[in-house]
Design a protein around this motif. Sequence first.
Motif, PDB file in Angstrom:
ATOM      1  N   ASN A  63       0.813  -1.208   0.000  1.00 15.56           N
ATOM      2  CA  ASN A  63       0.000   0.000   0.000  1.00 15.56           C
ATOM      3  C   ASN A  63       0.852   1.266   0.000  1.00 15.56           C
ATOM      4  N   ILE A  64       2.084   1.160  -0.473  1.00  7.83           N
ATOM      5  CA  ILE A  64       2.937   2.335  -0.643  1.00  7.83           C
ATOM      6  C   ILE A  64       2.493   3.049  -1.915  1.00  7.83           C
ATOM      7  N   ASN A  65       2.213   4.337  -1.796  1.00  2.00           N
ATOM      8  CA  ASN A  65       1.784   5.145  -2.928  1.00  2.00           C
ATOM      9  C   ASN A  65       2.875   6.171  -3.211  1.00  2.00           C
ATOM     10  N   ILE A  66       3.384   6.194  -4.435  1.00  2.00           N
ATOM     11  CA  ILE A  66       4.411   7.161  -4.809  1.00  2.00           C
ATOM     12  C   ILE A  66       3.847   8.059  -5.888  1.00  2.00           C
ATOM     13  N   HIS A  67       3.945   9.363  -5.657  1.00  2.00           N
ATOM     14  CA  HIS A  67       3.423  10.333  -6.622  1.00  2.00           C
ATOM     15  C   HIS A  67       4.151  11.662  -6.455  1.00  2.00           C
ATOM     16  N   LYS A  68       3.995  12.517  -7.457  1.00  2.00           N
ATOM     17  CA  LYS A  68       4.624  13.831  -7.389  1.00  2.00           C
ATOM     18  C   LYS A  68       4.085  14.604  -6.195  1.00  2.00           C
ATOM     19  N   ALA A  69       4.983  15.322  -5.560  1.00  2.00           N
ATOM     20  CA  ALA A  69       4.617  16.113  -4.389  1.00  2.00           C
ATOM     21  C   ALA A  69       3.967  17.422  -4.816  1.00  2.00           C
ATOM     22  N   THR A  70       3.211  17.991  -3.914  1.00  2.00           N
ATOM     23  CA  THR A  70       2.582  19.289  -4.131  1.00  2.00           C
ATOM     24  C   THR A  70       2.949  20.212  -2.971  1.00  2.00           C
ATOM     25  N   LEU A  71       2.664  21.486  -3.132  1.00  2.00           N
ATOM     26  CA  LEU A  71       2.942  22.447  -2.063  1.00  2.00           C
ATOM     27  C   LEU A  71       2.245  22.083  -0.757  1.00  2.00           C
ATOM     28  N   ASP A  72       1.129  21.415  -0.847  1.00  2.00           N
ATOM     29  CA  ASP A  72       0.416  20.993   0.356  1.00  2.00           C
ATOM     30  C   ASP A  72       1.221  20.013   1.202  1.00  2.00           C
ATOM     31  N   ASN A  73       2.240  19.394   0.609  1.00  2.00           N
ATOM     32  CA  ASN A  73       3.039  18.395   1.320  1.00  2.00           C
ATOM     33  C   ASN A  73       4.195  18.975   2.122  1.00  2.00           C
ATOM     34  N   VAL A  74       4.496  20.256   1.962  1.00  2.00           N
ATOM     35  CA  VAL A  74       5.694  20.845   2.572  1.00  2.00           C
ATOM     36  C   VAL A  74       5.765  20.608   4.077  1.00  2.00           C
ATOM     37  N   THR A  75       4.697  20.875   4.787  1.00  2.00           N
ATOM     38  CA  THR A  75       4.708  20.721   6.247  1.00  2.00           C
ATOM     39  C   THR A  75       5.079  19.303   6.656  1.00  2.00           C
ATOM     40  N   ASN A  76       4.565  18.317   5.941  1.00  2.00           N
ATOM     41  CA  ASN A  76       4.837  16.919   6.274  1.00  2.00           C
ATOM     42  C   ASN A  76       6.217  16.457   5.818  1.00  2.00           C
ATOM     43  N   ILE A  77       6.841  17.222   4.929  1.00  2.00           N
ATOM     44  CA  ILE A  77       8.177  16.875   4.450  1.00  2.00           C
ATOM     45  C   ILE A  77       9.262  17.430   5.377  1.00  2.00           C
ATOM     46  N   LEU A  78       8.963  18.482   6.108  1.00  2.00           N
ATOM     47  CA  LEU A  78       9.961  19.107   6.995  1.00  2.00           C
ATOM     48  C   LEU A  78      10.658  18.115   7.923  1.00  2.00           C
ATOM     49  N   PRO A  79       9.941  17.219   8.601  1.00  2.00           N
ATOM     50  CA  PRO A  79      10.640  16.267   9.478  1.00  2.00           C
ATOM     51  C   PRO A  79      11.574  15.325   8.717  1.00  2.00           C
ATOM     52  N   LEU A  80      11.207  14.955   7.500  1.00  2.00           N
ATOM     53  CA  LEU A  80      12.082  14.100   6.698  1.00  2.00           C
ATOM     54  C   LEU A  80      13.366  14.838   6.336  1.00  2.00           C
ATOM     55  N   MET A  81      13.245  16.099   5.954  1.00  2.00           N
ATOM     56  CA  MET A  81      14.427  16.891   5.624  1.00  2.00           C
ATOM     57  C   MET A  81      15.348  17.029   6.842  1.00  2.00           C
ATOM     58  N   ALA A  82      14.763  17.167   8.013  1.00  2.00           N
ATOM     59  CA  ALA A  82      15.569  17.250   9.242  1.00  2.00           C
ATOM     60  C   ALA A  82      16.308  15.934   9.478  1.00  2.00           C
ATOM     61  N   GLN A  83      15.651  14.802   9.241  1.00  2.00           N
ATOM     62  CA  GLN A  83      16.319  13.504   9.384  1.00  2.00           C
ATOM     63  C   GLN A  83      17.473  13.366   8.406  1.00  2.00           C
ATOM     64  N   LEU A  84      17.331  13.975   7.252  1.00  2.00           N
ATOM     65  CA  LEU A  84      18.384  13.930   6.239  1.00  2.00           C
ATOM     66  C   LEU A  84      19.549  14.849   6.605  1.00  2.00           C
ATOM     67  N   GLY A  85      19.314  15.733   7.582  1.00  2.00           N
ATOM     68  CA  GLY A  85      20.366  16.645   8.030  1.00  2.00           C
ATOM     69  C   GLY A  85      20.245  18.031   7.432  1.00  2.00           C
ATOM     70  N   TYR A  86      19.092  18.342   6.839  1.00  2.00           N
ATOM     71  CA  TYR A  86      18.870  19.623   6.187  1.00  2.00           C
ATOM     72  C   TYR A  86      17.629  20.302   6.754  1.00  2.00           C
ATOM     73  N   SER A  87      17.700  20.671   8.018  1.00  2.00           N
ATOM     74  CA  SER A  87      16.574  21.365   8.636  1.00  2.00           C
ATOM     75  C   SER A  87      16.377  22.715   7.966  1.00  2.00           C
ATOM     76  N   SER A  88      15.136  23.089   7.819  1.00  2.00           N
ATOM     77  CA  SER A  88      14.825  24.407   7.268  1.00  2.00           C
ATOM     78  C   SER A  88      13.443  24.809   7.749  1.00  2.00           C
ATOM     79  N   SER A  89      13.165  26.082   7.590  1.00  2.00           N
ATOM     80  CA  SER A  89      11.844  26.571   7.959  1.00  2.00           C
ATOM     81  C   SER A  89      10.854  26.211   6.851  1.00  2.00           C
TER      82      SER A  89
END
Length: 136
Positions: free
Chosen positions: A3-29
């Motif tokens: 049930n993994i769904n892969i699709h192009k991201a949208t601006l609505d996804n930014v908030t939910n992507i922030l924690p992933l970016m922090a895990q990658l070592g690239y925290s940002s606002s």
Amino acid sequence: MNNINIHKATLDNVTNILPLMAQLGYSSSSEELTARFKNFINSDGYGIAIASLDNKIVGLIAWSKSLLFVSDKTRIHIEALIVGEKYRGKQIGKKLMEYLEEIAKKYSPVIVDLTSGYRRAKYRTHIFYEMLGYIS
């Protein structure tokens, strides 16, 4: 894990992507990531895709396209690939790479490249890429 769904991201996804970016070592606002996000989703040859599991974003891949000067190939560079810590080892990273490789085919002849630093080696990222057929 079907049930993994892969699709192009949208601006609505930014908030939910922030924690992933922090895990990658690239925290940002949120504002910083939104600005970069807009550049990527509005530029030809650039993109971001997300992996969702049960409607939760658990991974992402971002890429950029460039032309090579020394050959007639197009380069697709993986700018970021991250799977949330709790979801690693479940084939999500592999599925994100396969998604990108399908996109890359339309630019044939193409090479897909990435940079994976030594600080990532402790997470077995180099082994992951080698298992997918990438060489250093």
